[in-house]
Design a protein around this motif. Structure first.
Motif, PDB file in Angstrom:
ATOM      1  N   ARG A   1       0.787  -1.204   0.007  1.00 18.12           N
ATOM      2  CA  ARG A   1      -0.148  -0.113   0.092  1.00 18.12           C
ATOM      3  C   ARG A   1       0.810   1.140   0.058  1.00 18.12           C
ATOM      4  O   ARG A   1       0.558   2.299  -0.561  1.00 18.12           O
ATOM      5  N   SER A   2       1.850   1.071   0.682  1.00 17.00           N
ATOM      6  CA  SER A   2       2.807   2.373   0.853  1.00 17.00           C
ATOM      7  C   SER A   2       3.891   2.326  -0.315  1.00 17.00           C
ATOM      8  O   SER A   2       4.772   3.415  -0.395  1.00 17.00           O
ATOM      9  N   LEU A   3       3.704   1.438  -1.383  1.00 22.87           N
ATOM     10  CA  LEU A   3       4.289   1.503  -2.567  1.00 22.87           C
ATOM     11  C   LEU A   3       5.884   0.855  -2.332  1.00 22.87           C
ATOM     12  O   LEU A   3       6.662   1.000  -3.123  1.00 22.87           O
ATOM     13  N   ASP A   4       6.218   0.061  -1.179  1.00 23.46           N
ATOM     14  CA  ASP A   4       7.331  -0.632  -1.094  1.00 23.46           C
ATOM     15  C   ASP A   4       7.237  -1.672  -1.968  1.00 23.46           C
ATOM     16  O   ASP A   4       6.365  -2.274  -2.065  1.00 23.46           O
ATOM     17  N   GLU A   5       8.345  -2.074  -2.413  1.00 17.50           N
ATOM     18  CA  GLU A   5       8.535  -3.430  -3.380  1.00 17.50           C
ATOM     19  C   GLU A   5       9.073  -4.306  -2.500  1.00 17.50           C
ATOM     20  O   GLU A   5      10.106  -4.270  -1.653  1.00 17.50           O
ATOM     21  N   ILE A   6       7.979  -5.509  -2.431  1.00 10.74           N
ATOM     22  CA  ILE A   6       8.231  -6.727  -1.685  1.00 10.74           C
ATOM     23  C   ILE A   6       8.355  -7.986  -2.387  1.00 10.74           C
ATOM     24  O   ILE A   6       8.189  -9.106  -1.923  1.00 10.74           O
ATOM     25  N   THR A   7       8.866  -7.950  -3.740  1.00 12.35           N
ATOM     26  CA  THR A   7       8.737  -8.911  -4.510  1.00 12.35           C
ATOM     27  C   THR A   7       9.392 -10.198  -4.246  1.00 12.35           C
ATOM     28  O   THR A   7       8.946 -11.196  -4.066  1.00 12.35           O
ATOM     29  N   ALA A   8      10.759  -9.962  -3.626  1.00 16.95           N
ATOM     30  CA  ALA A   8      11.635 -11.168  -2.999  1.00 16.95           C
ATOM     31  C   ALA A   8      10.910 -11.756  -1.749  1.00 16.95           C
ATOM     32  O   ALA A   8      11.315 -13.013  -1.534  1.00 16.95           O
ATOM     33  N   ARG A   9      10.114 -11.163  -1.107  1.00 14.79           N
ATOM     34  CA  ARG A   9       9.712 -11.579   0.313  1.00 14.79           C
ATOM     35  C   ARG A   9       8.473 -12.393   0.007  1.00 14.79           C
ATOM     36  O   ARG A   9       7.901 -13.063   0.836  1.00 14.79           O
ATOM     37  N   VAL A  10       7.720 -12.307  -1.107  1.00 19.38           N
ATOM     38  CA  VAL A  10       6.330 -12.965  -1.527  1.00 19.38           C
ATOM     39  C   VAL A  10       6.391 -13.967  -2.583  1.00 19.38           C
ATOM     40  O   VAL A  10       5.712 -13.907  -3.748  1.00 19.38           O
ATOM     41  N   PRO A  11       7.166 -15.291  -2.645  1.00 14.45           N
ATOM     42  CA  PRO A  11       7.312 -15.993  -3.784  1.00 14.45           C
ATOM     43  C   PRO A  11       6.025 -16.471  -4.124  1.00 14.45           C
ATOM     44  O   PRO A  11       5.740 -16.929  -5.342  1.00 14.45           O
ATOM     45  N   GLU A  12       5.169 -16.817  -3.170  1.00 11.18           N
ATOM     46  CA  GLU A  12       3.989 -17.367  -3.543  1.00 11.18           C
ATOM     47  C   GLU A  12       3.052 -16.412  -4.346  1.00 11.18           C
ATOM     48  O   GLU A  12       2.282 -16.935  -5.305  1.00 11.18           O
ATOM     49  N   VAL A  13       3.218 -15.235  -4.271  1.00 16.62           N
ATOM     50  CA  VAL A  13       2.230 -14.288  -4.907  1.00 16.62           C
ATOM     51  C   VAL A  13       3.028 -14.187  -6.367  1.00 16.62           C
ATOM     52  O   VAL A  13       2.054 -14.317  -7.349  1.00 16.62           O
ATOM     53  N   VAL A  14       4.215 -14.096  -6.391  1.00 19.39           N
ATOM     54  CA  VAL A  14       4.972 -14.247  -7.887  1.00 19.39           C
ATOM     55  C   VAL A  14       4.480 -15.302  -8.467  1.00 19.39           C
ATOM     56  O   VAL A  14       4.296 -15.266  -9.811  1.00 19.39           O
ATOM     57  N   ALA A  15       4.593 -16.633  -8.006  1.00 19.37           N
ATOM     58  CA  ALA A  15       4.264 -17.635  -8.563  1.00 19.37           C
ATOM     59  C   ALA A  15       2.735 -17.931  -8.936  1.00 19.37           C
ATOM     60  O   ALA A  15       2.442 -18.255 -10.009  1.00 19.37           O
ATOM     61  N   ALA A  16       1.946 -17.488  -8.178  1.00 19.69           N
ATOM     62  CA  ALA A  16       0.582 -17.444  -8.623  1.00 19.69           C
ATOM     63  C   ALA A  16       0.080 -16.324  -9.751  1.00 19.69           C
ATOM     64  O   ALA A  16      -0.628 -16.850 -10.781  1.00 19.69           O
ATOM     65  N   VAL A  17       0.770 -15.249  -9.787  1.00 19.13           N
ATOM     66  CA  VAL A  17       0.556 -14.317 -10.849  1.00 19.13           C
ATOM     67  C   VAL A  17       1.379 -14.987 -12.230  1.00 19.13           C
ATOM     68  O   VAL A  17       0.637 -14.580 -13.398  1.00 19.13           O
ATOM     69  N   ARG A  18       2.688 -15.330 -12.145  1.00 24.72           N
ATOM     70  CA  ARG A  18       2.996 -16.034 -13.164  1.00 24.72           C
ATOM     71  C   ARG A  18       2.306 -17.175 -14.029  1.00 24.72           C
ATOM     72  O   ARG A  18       2.458 -17.375 -15.079  1.00 24.72           O
ATOM     73  N   ALA A  19       1.570 -17.852 -13.185  1.00 28.32           N
ATOM     74  CA  ALA A  19       0.780 -18.875 -13.739  1.00 28.32           C
ATOM     75  C   ALA A  19      -0.450 -18.232 -14.403  1.00 28.32           C
ATOM     76  O   ALA A  19      -0.956 -19.251 -15.148  1.00 28.32           O
ATOM     77  N   LEU A  20      -0.845 -17.254 -14.312  1.00 25.65           N
ATOM     78  CA  LEU A  20      -1.933 -16.524 -15.019  1.00 25.65           C
ATOM     79  C   LEU A  20      -1.640 -16.456 -16.518  1.00 25.65           C
ATOM     80  O   LEU A  20      -0.636 -16.313 -17.005  1.00 25.65           O
ATOM     81  N   PRO A  21      -2.939 -16.551 -17.091  1.00 23.46           N
ATOM     82  CA  PRO A  21      -2.849 -16.842 -18.719  1.00 23.46           C
ATOM     83  C   PRO A  21      -2.770 -15.437 -19.488  1.00 23.46           C
ATOM     84  O   PRO A  21      -3.787 -14.991 -20.318  1.00 23.46           O
ATOM     85  N   ALA A  22      -1.786 -14.416 -19.074  1.00 23.26           N
ATOM     86  CA  ALA A  22      -1.746 -13.070 -19.880  1.00 23.26           C
ATOM     87  C   ALA A  22      -0.349 -12.708 -19.443  1.00 23.26           C
ATOM     88  O   ALA A  22       0.503 -13.104 -18.473  1.00 23.26           O
ATOM     89  N   ARG A  23      -0.074 -11.723 -20.580  1.00 22.67           N
ATOM     90  CA  ARG A  23       1.299 -11.300 -20.630  1.00 22.67           C
ATOM     91  C   ARG A  23       1.597 -10.137 -19.951  1.00 22.67           C
ATOM     92  O   ARG A  23       2.555 -10.074 -19.127  1.00 22.67           O
TER      93      ARG A  23
END
Length: 453
Positions: A143-165
């Protein structure tokens, strides 16, 4: 990829320009185009004049950002929506300040603001997650626009599996226990919960089950479980409620029902927040009750025709949470400071313990006190004082006070192992004795997600 509405192109103004009023366009007199680009000067704002897009930020938030750091800045509106920076060989757009919800004490009052028909979403007590995807590259922002990509691999994996570029999704990431009920916010935010990864054949209830008419339990997305294995911690599952960009098409100005239809077309139902269309208070009340019974924080009532109003809090989204109150006993009071200097201000609150006949401290609050109440309570507690210190006055446990709060969370700071979230004073109860105050068992029941007896 273009995930947000295009801001007016601008460049920092010259040193001769006057400073802008708060929250307006322009630049302070000390800021020049060159200094802003070099990230040297505080107080820089964009102007409406023609020119290439420049970095934007909130006032008083530190130095101007540069194109290389703007998108990763924590300051809302610092990352101009069209500003791009290099990441892993790709080009990214900066995060967008999220749309926020107003508050209402009841679903009836929420519907009065949004109108009907309306959409009722389950309100999760998790971490706001704005997820940007461009091909195989994904970034997650809070919400405060901090980047947390490395700390949430489950979120990254879930979005990577979606059928969109290309995607920009808005949602929440939340920890669930083995039964599918939400973990306390503290555990979700710290990722310190116990390991609760179900087996390959196990299931956890979908958040959609919090709504009447939802289907049975849905399996956790395999990509989420596989990524959770890498963290050694509890499964942190994303649930999405909005879609702002899809494969080159900006949706931010589209009405909600169009955005949500697009969302449902690309996101697996197990990753969608529970949602229900209602036509009046009765249906909205049923959705609210179902969300609470499922252990969720409440609901958000939404106008289905409203666009996504980035960075603003308006009547198009209205959150409704239960209002807990307890009658507690004042155990001590701290002297105030600043404008409250000379008054007893911060209350130490305790619940009655039937097992010992004593009181268990649950926390402190100075919220909700008017000057008139401060004067009254200073006289009252000095009269009840058994020990007067320079900072704390301990009193006989006789005065009952009604306290409103948003929930109960685990805390090692207090003897009961719990504390109240956002506690504030409603009124003093001169009609009740300390023997009639609420018990620690009632507090434990709220902490466990049950209704106190």
């Amino acid at each position: 990829m273009a995930p947000a509405r295009r801001p007016a192109a601008g460049r920092c103004c010259t040193p001769s320009s006057p400073p802008p009023p708060p929250r307006s366009s322009g630049c302070c007199a000390a800021c020049s185009a060159a200094s802003c680009a070099r990230a040297l000067r505080p107080g820089c704002w964009p102007t409406r004049s023609p020119g290439p897009p420049t970095c934007r930020r909130m006032p008083c938030a530190g130095p101007c950002c540069s194109p290389a750091t703007c998108g990763r800045s924590r300051w809302p509106r610092c990352g101009a929506a069209r500003l791009r920076w290099p990441t892993s060989g790709s080009r990214w757009a900066g995060p967008l300040a999220p749309m926020l919800a107003a508050s209402a004490p009841s679903v009836d009052e929420a519907l009065a603001l949004t109108g009907v028909p309306a959409v009722v979403d389950v309100k999760l007590d998790g971490i706001r997650a704005q997820v940007h995807r461009s091909g195989s590259d994904i970034a997650v922002f809070t919400r405060s626009l901090d980047e947390i990509t490395a700390r949430v691999p489950e979120v990254v994996a879930a979005v990577r599996a979606l059928p969109a570029r290309e995607l920009v999704l808005d949602g929440e990431a939340i920890g669930l226990d083995a039964t599918g009920r939400p973990l306390p916010f503290q555990q979700t935010s710290s990722r310190a919960a116990r390991r609760a990864t179900p087996s390959a054949g196990g299931t956890t209830p979908n958040i959609g089950d919090a709504m009447p008419g939802a289907g049975g339990p849905a399996p956790v997305a395999p990509a989420v479980l596989a990524a959770a294995e890498t963290t050694g911690e509890a499964v942190l599952t994303p649930y999405f409620f909005d879609l702002l960009h899809l494969d080159g098409d900006d949706l931010i100005d589209r009405p909600g029902h169009e955005r949500w239809a697009a969302l449902a077309s690309v996101v697996d139902p197990t990753l969608l927040v529970g949602r229900m269309v209602v036509d009046g208070p009765e249906a909205a009340g049923a959705a609210f009750a179902a969300a609470l019974d499922a252990g969720q924080e409440g609901v958000v009532v939404k106008d289905p025709d409203a666009p996504y109003d980035a960075g603003r809090r308006g009547a198009a989204w209205v959150k409704v949470k239960p209002r807990h109150t307890l009658d507690l006993v004042v155990l001590a009071v701290e002297w105030g400071s600043g404008r409250r200097s000379g008054w007893l201000s911060n209350l130490h609150l305790g619940a009655r313990d039937p097992a010992t006949g004593g009181f268990v401290m649950l926390g402190k609050t100075f919220k909700g006190l008017t000057d008139e109440v401060l004067r009254w309570q200073t006289e009252r507690f000095l009269a009840l004082a058994v020990e007067r210190g320079d900072w704390v006055v301990r009193v006989r446990p006789e005065q009952v006070v009604e306290i409103a709060f948003d929930g109960v969370q685990t805390s090692s700071r207090y003897p009961g192992g719990m504390t109240l979230r956002f506690a504030r004073v409603v009124r003093y109860r001169g009609d009740k004795t300390a023997a009639e105050a609420d018990t620690i068992d009632a507090v434990r029941a709220i902490h466990a997600g049950r209704h106190p007896a």
